[in-house]
Design a protein around this motif. Sequence first.
Motif, short mmCIF file in Angstrom:
data_model
loop_
_atom_site.label_atom_id
_atom_site.label_comp_id
_atom_site.label_asym_id
_atom_site.label_seq_id
_atom_site.Cartn_x
_atom_site.Cartn_y
_atom_site.Cartn_z
N PRO A 37 0.86 -1.12 -0.06
CA PRO A 37 0.01 0.04 0.03
C PRO A 37 0.72 1.15 0.07
CG PRO A 37 0.29 -0.92 1.96
CD PRO A 37 0.76 -1.86 1.29
N GLN A 38 2.21 1.24 0.04
CA GLN A 38 2.92 2.35 0.30
C GLN A 38 3.07 3.08 -1.14
OE1 GLN A 38 3.77 -0.60 1.39
NE2 GLN A 38 4.18 -0.36 3.81
N VAL A 39 2.79 4.39 -0.85
CA VAL A 39 2.95 5.57 -1.82
C VAL A 39 3.71 6.52 -1.33
CG1 VAL A 39 1.79 7.31 -3.42
CG2 VAL A 39 0.87 4.78 -3.16
N LEU A 40 4.84 7.07 -2.26
CA LEU A 40 5.46 8.25 -1.85
C LEU A 40 5.92 9.08 -3.06
CD1 LEU A 40 7.29 9.50 0.69
CD2 LEU A 40 9.02 8.19 -0.38
N ARG A 41 5.50 10.36 -2.88
CA ARG A 41 5.80 11.29 -3.99
C ARG A 41 7.43 11.54 -3.79
NH1 ARG A 41 2.98 17.33 -4.62
NH2 ARG A 41 4.17 17.96 -6.42
N VAL A 42 8.14 11.43 -4.92
CA VAL A 42 9.62 11.45 -4.80
C VAL A 42 10.09 12.62 -5.76
CG1 VAL A 42 10.01 9.25 -3.97
CG2 VAL A 42 9.98 9.62 -6.26
N PRO A 43 11.33 13.15 -5.80
CA PRO A 43 11.76 13.78 -6.88
C PRO A 43 12.17 13.14 -8.08
CG PRO A 43 12.91 14.23 -4.71
CD PRO A 43 12.04 13.07 -4.57
N SER A 44 12.10 13.68 -9.05
CA SER A 44 12.45 12.95 -10.52
C SER A 44 13.86 12.64 -10.49
CB SER A 44 12.02 14.13 -11.67
OG SER A 44 13.17 15.23 -11.63
N LYS A 45 14.57 13.08 -9.83
CA LYS A 45 16.24 12.59 -9.73
C LYS A 45 16.19 11.49 -9.15
CE LYS A 45 20.40 13.36 -10.96
NZ LYS A 45 20.96 13.57 -12.22
N SER A 46 15.54 11.26 -8.07
CA SER A 46 15.48 9.96 -7.25
C SER A 46 15.01 8.87 -8.18
CB SER A 46 14.52 10.01 -6.33
OG SER A 46 14.99 10.96 -5.28
N ILE A 47 14.02 8.88 -8.91
CA ILE A 47 13.57 7.97 -9.91
C ILE A 47 14.75 7.67 -11.04
CG2 ILE A 47 11.81 7.24 -11.77
CD1 ILE A 47 10.83 7.02 -8.83
N GLU A 48 15.27 8.99 -11.52
CA GLU A 48 16.25 8.66 -12.45
C GLU A 48 17.42 7.84 -11.95
OE1 GLU A 48 19.55 11.95 -14.45
OE2 GLU A 48 17.43 12.65 -14.13
N ASN A 49 17.86 8.31 -10.53
CA ASN A 49 18.92 7.50 -10.09
C ASN A 49 18.55 6.01 -9.78
OD1 ASN A 49 20.67 9.67 -9.90
ND2 ASN A 49 20.04 10.29 -7.90
N TYR A 50 17.26 5.74 -9.45
CA TYR A 50 16.84 4.42 -9.35
C TYR A 50 16.97 3.49 -10.46
CZ TYR A 50 13.86 0.39 -9.33
OH TYR A 50 13.28 -0.93 -9.18
N GLU A 51 16.43 4.04 -11.71
CA GLU A 51 16.66 3.45 -13.06
C GLU A 51 18.20 3.37 -13.48
OE1 GLU A 51 14.39 1.80 -14.78
OE2 GLU A 51 12.71 2.45 -13.64
N LYS A 52 18.82 4.33 -13.09
CA LYS A 52 20.41 4.09 -13.60
C LYS A 52 21.14 3.19 -12.83
CE LYS A 52 24.31 7.26 -14.15
NZ LYS A 52 24.90 8.66 -13.91
N TYR A 53 20.88 2.90 -11.50
CA TYR A 53 21.78 2.14 -10.68
C TYR A 53 20.95 0.53 -10.45
CZ TYR A 53 24.60 6.08 -10.36
OH TYR A 53 25.25 7.13 -10.62
N LYS A 54 20.02 0.50 -10.78
CA LYS A 54 19.15 -0.73 -10.42
C LYS A 54 19.76 -2.08 -11.01
CE LYS A 54 15.51 -0.96 -13.89
NZ LYS A 54 13.98 -0.90 -14.12
N LEU A 55 19.81 -3.17 -10.48
CA LEU A 55 20.28 -4.17 -11.05
C LEU A 55 18.99 -5.31 -11.36
CD1 LEU A 55 23.49 -4.73 -8.78
CD2 LEU A 55 23.42 -3.76 -11.10
N GLY A 56 19.06 -6.15 -12.05
CA GLY A 56 18.17 -6.95 -12.62
C GLY A 56 16.86 -6.44 -13.18
N ASN A 57 15.84 -7.41 -13.57
CA ASN A 57 14.87 -7.12 -14.08
C ASN A 57 13.65 -7.51 -13.41
OD1 ASN A 57 12.91 -5.81 -16.02
ND2 ASN A 57 13.09 -7.76 -17.07
#
Length: 395
Positions: A37-57
């Motif tokens: 159920p968790q929802v959090l509004r985050v800065p666009s940079k946080s999503i950008e960094n998540y996508e850049k450094y995430k491992l796996g699919n």
Amino acid sequence: MSDVTVAADFGASLVRAIFSLNSQSQALKPELMLIAPQVLRVPSKSIENYEKYKLGNSMPENSAWVKLGNDYYAVGHLAKTHFNAVHCLESLKIDSAIPQLLAIVGSIVQSKQMGNSFSLSLGILLPWGEYTDRDRFESYIKQALSGFCFRGKEYFVTLESFTCLPEGAGLFARGRVPHKGGDRLRNARELNIAVLMIGYRNASILFIEKGALSWGCTENYGFSRMVEKVQQFTSGQKAERLVEVICSGSKPSKKAVAGLVRTNMVELREQEMQEIAAAIADAKQEYIAILTNWLKQRLPDRPDEIIVNGGTARYLQPELTQFFKSLGAGATNWCSSLDERVVKTFGDLVRAQHLQSRLLDAYGLFFQLHNRPLPRLRDTVETAEEAHHDEARVS
């Protein structure tokens, strides 16, 4: 006919959605999507960094983020584990429901490899206390669906139909199923029926008088009341871990309680275990007293039938059954036939995680959206076998 049908229940402990991809085939195969159920509004940079450094699919529902307008939201498992989001029980469901619903729709579309433009038939359940928000929710979600981004891909969804019902309506619509060999159920238009839903956040009552919804009420008397009381009398306990232990049995085992002990001092471990066990027992008795006092004040006098459901209601089934008898109420319907259909439809995963009681309302709503009766028990086996192969993708 719309391309996708979704029945969604925005639970405080788990968001549940039952969906189908519609076709000309007469076969109806409901599928399950679960999101934290968790929802959090985050800065666009946080999503950008998540996508850049995430491992796996990972699966879409486990890495869900939504861009709506200029705002970015992490949803579910991603919000909980990567951004340490805490679900706020005090906020209205509608506040978090739109990002949650977009995450559900996006996860369905990506897991089924659909295109970016399609039509949707949507049904949702809201607590009685928030049911007046239904028109506002429809306006917001229609606008949101018309253009949003899920995990970096744009989608344009036409909301073909929208149904909003108060929590418990799915049970009333499809939950009055007789047991095998049981008597034919009396027509609902002859009866006064109370539908009681007790979940993690709140408890709701719907009263159906001679077939028509007469009134309803919602109060914050959900399971979280008991959990918060245990936290007050113990040291540093996390709600999520407490829920696991408390729900492990009517009286948690010594082994289960030992898993909550925080002290590293061997001589103090036994004392802390006793304190935790006592706190759980005392909080349960207090919670039962508070809940049954509210029910005594709000339930109508001697209803012909009480339909009961919700994870908390099942946890308290022995105590509530005795309480209803003391009120002189008519039949108590725990929706066991509906329960059996849910287990057979979605396979062992539901039984292993004790999810069936939390899915019944959405399951009933799903078949109402399709304007179909519940499937016969023998007709649910094939779907269950197929669901077994898809267990890995249900978070």
